[in-house]
Design an enzyme around this catalytic site. Structure first.
Site, PDB file in Angstrom:
ATOM      1  CD  GLU A  55      45.219  24.473 -11.268  1.00 17.37           C
ATOM      2  OE1 GLU A  55      45.762  23.800 -12.164  1.00 17.37           O
ATOM      3  OE2 GLU A  55      45.252  24.165 -10.070  1.00 17.37           O
ATOM      4  NE  ARG A  71      43.349  17.929  -9.357  1.00 20.52           N
ATOM      5  CZ  ARG A  71      44.628  17.604  -9.598  1.00 20.52           C
ATOM      6  NH1 ARG A  71      45.608  18.161  -8.915  1.00 20.52           N
ATOM      7  NH2 ARG A  71      44.935  16.732 -10.531  1.00 20.52           N
ATOM      8  CG  HIS A  86      48.770  22.149 -11.058  1.00 21.43           C
ATOM      9  ND1 HIS A  86      47.439  21.964 -11.236  1.00 21.43           N
ATOM     10  CD2 HIS A  86      49.243  20.944 -10.669  1.00 21.43           C
ATOM     11  CE1 HIS A  86      47.106  20.713 -10.989  1.00 21.43           C
ATOM     12  NE2 HIS A  86      48.207  20.072 -10.633  1.00 21.43           N
TER      13      HIS A  86
HETATM   14  P1  NAD Z   1      45.476   8.907  -3.113  1.00 19.80           P
HETATM   15  O1  NAD Z   1      44.243   8.397  -3.750  1.00 19.80           O
HETATM   16  O2  NAD Z   1      46.631   7.985  -2.947  1.00 19.80           O
HETATM   17  O3  NAD Z   1      45.114   9.503  -1.682  1.00 19.80           O
HETATM   18  C1  NAD Z   1      43.975  10.256  -1.409  1.00 19.80           C
HETATM   19  C2  NAD Z   1      43.566   9.948   0.013  1.00 19.80           C
HETATM   20  O4  NAD Z   1      42.550  10.846   0.407  1.00 19.80           O
HETATM   21  C3  NAD Z   1      42.984   8.530   0.154  1.00 19.80           C
HETATM   22  O5  NAD Z   1      43.745   7.786   1.101  1.00 19.80           O
HETATM   23  C4  NAD Z   1      41.566   8.786   0.651  1.00 19.80           C
HETATM   24  O6  NAD Z   1      41.137   7.805   1.574  1.00 19.80           O
HETATM   25  C5  NAD Z   1      41.694  10.142   1.286  1.00 19.80           C
HETATM   26  N1  NAD Z   1      40.433  10.845   1.428  1.00 19.80           N
HETATM   27  C6  NAD Z   1      39.387  10.873   0.552  1.00 19.80           C
HETATM   28  N2  NAD Z   1      38.395  11.632   1.068  1.00 19.80           N
HETATM   29  C7  NAD Z   1      38.826  12.094   2.267  1.00 19.80           C
HETATM   30  C8  NAD Z   1      38.258  12.931   3.262  1.00 19.80           C
HETATM   31  N3  NAD Z   1      37.024  13.445   3.121  1.00 19.80           N
HETATM   32  N4  NAD Z   1      38.979  13.206   4.372  1.00 19.80           N
HETATM   33  C9  NAD Z   1      40.219  12.687   4.528  1.00 19.80           C
HETATM   34  N5  NAD Z   1      40.807  11.874   3.623  1.00 19.80           N
HETATM   35  C10 NAD Z   1      40.120  11.593   2.499  1.00 19.80           C
HETATM   36  O7  NAD Z   1      45.889  10.196  -3.967  1.00 19.80           O
HETATM   37  P2  NAD Z   1      47.308  10.893  -4.020  1.00 19.80           P
HETATM   38  O8  NAD Z   1      48.092  10.331  -5.145  1.00 19.80           O
HETATM   39  O9  NAD Z   1      47.886  10.893  -2.671  1.00 19.80           O
HETATM   40  O10 NAD Z   1      46.864  12.369  -4.452  1.00 19.80           O
HETATM   41  C11 NAD Z   1      46.311  13.266  -3.511  1.00 19.80           C
HETATM   42  C12 NAD Z   1      45.885  14.561  -4.180  1.00 19.80           C
HETATM   43  O11 NAD Z   1      47.009  15.215  -4.766  1.00 19.80           O
HETATM   44  C13 NAD Z   1      44.879  14.406  -5.307  1.00 19.80           C
HETATM   45  O12 NAD Z   1      43.945  15.455  -5.229  1.00 19.80           O
HETATM   46  C14 NAD Z   1      45.722  14.582  -6.563  1.00 19.80           C
HETATM   47  O13 NAD Z   1      44.971  15.014  -7.647  1.00 19.80           O
HETATM   48  C15 NAD Z   1      46.684  15.639  -6.089  1.00 19.80           C
HETATM   49  N6  NAD Z   1      47.943  15.743  -6.846  1.00 19.80           N
HETATM   50  C16 NAD Z   1      48.430  16.991  -7.068  1.00 19.80           C
HETATM   51  C17 NAD Z   1      49.619  17.138  -7.733  1.00 19.80           C
HETATM   52  C18 NAD Z   1      50.164  18.508  -8.027  1.00 19.80           C
HETATM   53  O14 NAD Z   1      50.823  18.663  -9.020  1.00 19.80           O
HETATM   54  N7  NAD Z   1      49.940  19.448  -7.178  1.00 19.80           N
HETATM   55  C19 NAD Z   1      50.322  15.996  -8.171  1.00 19.80           C
HETATM   56  C20 NAD Z   1      49.800  14.746  -7.900  1.00 19.80           C
HETATM   57  C21 NAD Z   1      48.599  14.624  -7.212  1.00 19.80           C
HETATM   58  C1  MLT Z   2      48.137  15.139 -10.921  1.00 19.73           C
HETATM   59  O1  MLT Z   2      46.960  15.013 -10.584  1.00 19.73           O
HETATM   60  O2  MLT Z   2      48.847  14.166 -11.197  1.00 19.73           O
HETATM   61  C2  MLT Z   2      48.710  16.494 -10.914  1.00 19.73           C
HETATM   62  O3  MLT Z   2      47.799  17.482 -10.888  1.00 19.73           O
HETATM   63  C3  MLT Z   2      49.926  16.712 -11.701  1.00 19.73           C
HETATM   64  C4  MLT Z   2      49.811  17.065 -13.160  1.00 19.73           C
HETATM   65  O4  MLT Z   2      48.920  16.632 -13.850  1.00 19.73           O
HETATM   66  O5  MLT Z   2      50.698  17.755 -13.634  1.00 19.73           O
END
Ligand code: NAD
Ligand code: MLT
Length: 544
Positions: free
Chosen positions: A261, A232, A280
């Site tokens: 964004e 994020r 993204h």
């Molecule tokens: P998840 O909930 O499985 O994992 C997040 C992890 O972060 C958890 O294990 C949590 O314990 C840890 N965490 C929370 N606070 C923390 C801190 N201060 N220090 C270290 N670790 C900490 O989530 P996920 O599915 O792995 O998603 C991770 C990130 O990726 C989210 O921000 C999500 O929105 C983002 N994401 C982005 C895209 C994209 O298109 N770029 C797609 C999917 C998810």
């Molecule tokens: C998500 O949080 O799953 C991602 O940002 C991906 C998306 O919404 O396209």
């Protein structure tokens, strides 16, 4: 038929699923916030991706909306507190895009280490420049992973496959579990900072993680280390990252996500040659989009058609079978809440405590307590109260709600006892369920009894002397009020103390009839309590 609004691009597979389930689907992408607000007025639920931001202004006074589903992981584009306050369940589809996002992170890492972006741009500009784009091998380098949840772990596993050393930090991952994956975990982010050649963040964006990778931490990193953010925007401070790259402290960065964004034209980072950016795209693969769209469609239809709660971020999960199993308990606790609120005239409640005994203690008591809270607040609130927002609304009003459970059976195989502490003293009521659905009031204050918990109740406390039952029957008869059922309870199990009668009436007695009853010298108190008719569906569930 429930209607689902979709305001972002959703894979057709999800839309077809919703239509096949019999839901009405309203697909409208590209709406401006005021148009989203209008469209929500006609919707029972909404599916969004990251393109729609649901603010408190949009969610306020939307009585029809019951559920928001985020097709994807991040719910930072939804005002969760506002959704909860409005009684709207928020769910996401956490796993569908993990692999795609992890692959994108690895792609960014490799492209960054080998200058793929600028090299490709240079060739398109007609150049053949091999000297400017000498890269760095990943094998043997150290990757720091901040946040080892679904995506972080998946990235770590892939990096290990590329022969990188992976060190990580996540407050919720034990060293043993991490070691199983070949990851060395440290105790805090600062222990990672000075040890890596590449750093990638995979946490949610929260108050705690905003600016987690800041100027101070970047200054402690190895000179020339590179940073990847596919989680994020804002977890890595954008301005401070630009400064650190310009000073040469940070060697480069790959970013898929941004604070704004799309980012503004004034975003310095994007223009830096050492920075590789994608708009993204982490989850933008056919596979991930189909998976999240299908999962979003499944969970919203499960909720709107069967009261199923899956992947909720503001409510405990519940399958349709579990919901059916606790429906009578939800109904009982809500009625106890309604009863105590009316006995108290809905004022000055400081706290409530629920005790679950026997079978009741084996159920999802958190939800049953929430249902009690909904009943307790219902008559005092202008807002729409349900099991999603009741505890929050109570907390906001300073009412502390606690519970305790014991599977030990007391007088009844299942029992819920609720006590509220009020400015005027404590009030207690307990109920049980006969068979699968017959709700009974078995205790009211100090009195044990067996009364029906539905319709118009007249609670009549008096001294336990002969003639009082006849008296009340005569008065009600004279005023043409029929008694459907009557239960008696004594404070002590012998004559002579105080007693209570709970009468279920077929109509509400007039003020005159009540005054006549209150006028009797042996009568201590008369209260009217209105409960829903027997078997009336819970207002916030479908088809029960
Ligand atoms: P998840 O909930 O499985 O994992 C997040 C992890 O972060 C958890 O294990 C949590 O314990 C840890 N965490 C929370 N606070 C923390 C801190 N201060 N220090 C270290 N670790 C900490 O989530 P996920 O599915 O792995 O998603 C991770 C990130 O990726 C989210 O921000 C999500 O929105 C983002 N994401 C982005 C895209 C994209 O298109 N770029 C797609 C999917 C998810
Ligand atoms: C998500 O949080 O799953 C991602 O940002 C991906 C998306 O919404 O396209």
């Amino acid at each position: 038929m429930p209607r689902v609004l979709i305001t972002d691009n959703l894979s057709p597979a999800g839309i077809q699923f919703l239509q096949a389930a019999g839901l009405e689907v309203d697909v409208r992408s590209g709406l401006k916030p005021p148009q989203v607000r209008e469209a929500l007025k006609e919707a029972d639920g909404i599916i969004i991706r990251s393109g729609t931001t649901l603010t408190s202004e949009l969610l306020k006074d939307q009585p029809r909306v019951r559920v928001i589903v985020r097709a994807g992981v991040g719910v930072d584009n939804i005002d969760l507190a506002a959704a909860t306050r409005e009684g709207i369940v928020v769910m996401n589809t956490p796993a569908g895009n993990t692999t795609s996002t992890a692959e994108h992170t690895i792609a960014m890492l490799m492209a960054l280490s080998r200058n793929i972006g600028p090299a490709a741009a240079s060739m398109k500009a007609g150049k053949w420049d091999r000297k400017s784009f000498t890269g760095t091998q990943l094998a043997g380098k150290t990757l720091a992973v901040v946040g080892l949840g679904r995506i972080g772990l998946s990235v770590a596993k892939r990096a290990i496959g590329l022969e990188m050393k992976v060190v990580g930090y996540d407050p919720f991952l034990s060293a043993e579990k991490a070691a199983e994956h070949g990851i060395e975990v440290v105790r805090n982010v600062d222990d990672l900072i000075g040890r890596c050649d590449f750093l990638t963040v995979h946490t949610p964006l929260t108050d705690e993680t905003k600016g987690l990778i800041n100027a101070e931490r970047m200054a402690k990193m190895r000179k020339g280390a590179r940073i990847v953010n596919c989680a994020r925007g804002g977890i890595v401070d954008e301005e401070q990252l630009a400064d650190a790259i310009e000073s040469g402290q940070i060697g480069g960065a790959a970013l898929d996500v941004f604070v704004d964004e799309p980012p503004g034209d004034d975003n310095r980072l994007i223009k830096l040659p050492q920075v590789l950016t994608t708009p993204h795209l982490g989850a933008s693969t056919d596979e991930a989009q189909e998976l999240v769209a299908l999962e979003a469609a499944e969970i919203i239809s499960g909720f709107l058609l069967r009261n199923e709660v899956r992947h909720a971020v503001n409510m405990a999960p519940l399958s349709a079978a579990e919901m059916a199993d606790i429906r009578a308990s939800l109904d009982l606790s809500r009625r106890l809440g309604l009863l105590l609120a009316q006995q108290n005239r809905c004022s000055g409640v400081r706290s409530a405590h629920l005790v679950y005994r026997g079978e009741a203690a084996t159920k999802n008591t958190r939800l049953i307590t929430a249902s009690f809270a909904a009943g307790l607040l219902e008559c005092a609130m202008s807002e729409h109260v349900n099991i999603v927002n009741a505890e929050m609304l109570a907390r906001e009003r300073g009412i502390k709600i606690t519970e305790s459970s014991s599977t030990e059976v007391s007088d009844f195989s299942t029992m819920i006892r609720a006590t509220i502490e009020t400015d005027g003293g404590d009030l207690t009521a307990a109920g049980t369920i006969f068979g699968k659905q017959f709700l009974r009031l078995v205790r009211l204050g100090p009195y044990s009894l067996d009364a029906y918990l539905d319709g118009q109740l007249l609670i009549y406390r008096h001294r336990d002397v002969p003639g009082l039952i006849g008296f009340i029957g005569t008065v009600l008869g004279k005023h043409n009020v029929n008694i459907a059922h009557m239960a008696l309870g004594r404070e002590r199990h012998e004559p002579g103390g105080d007693a209570v009668a709970v009468l279920n009436l077929d109509s509400e007695p007039s003020a005159e009839a009540l005054a006549e009853i209150r006028g009797h010298a042996e009568v201590i108190g008369v209260e009217l309590v209105k409960l829903p008719p027997a078997g009336e569906p819970l207002p916030w569930l479908v088809g029960n």
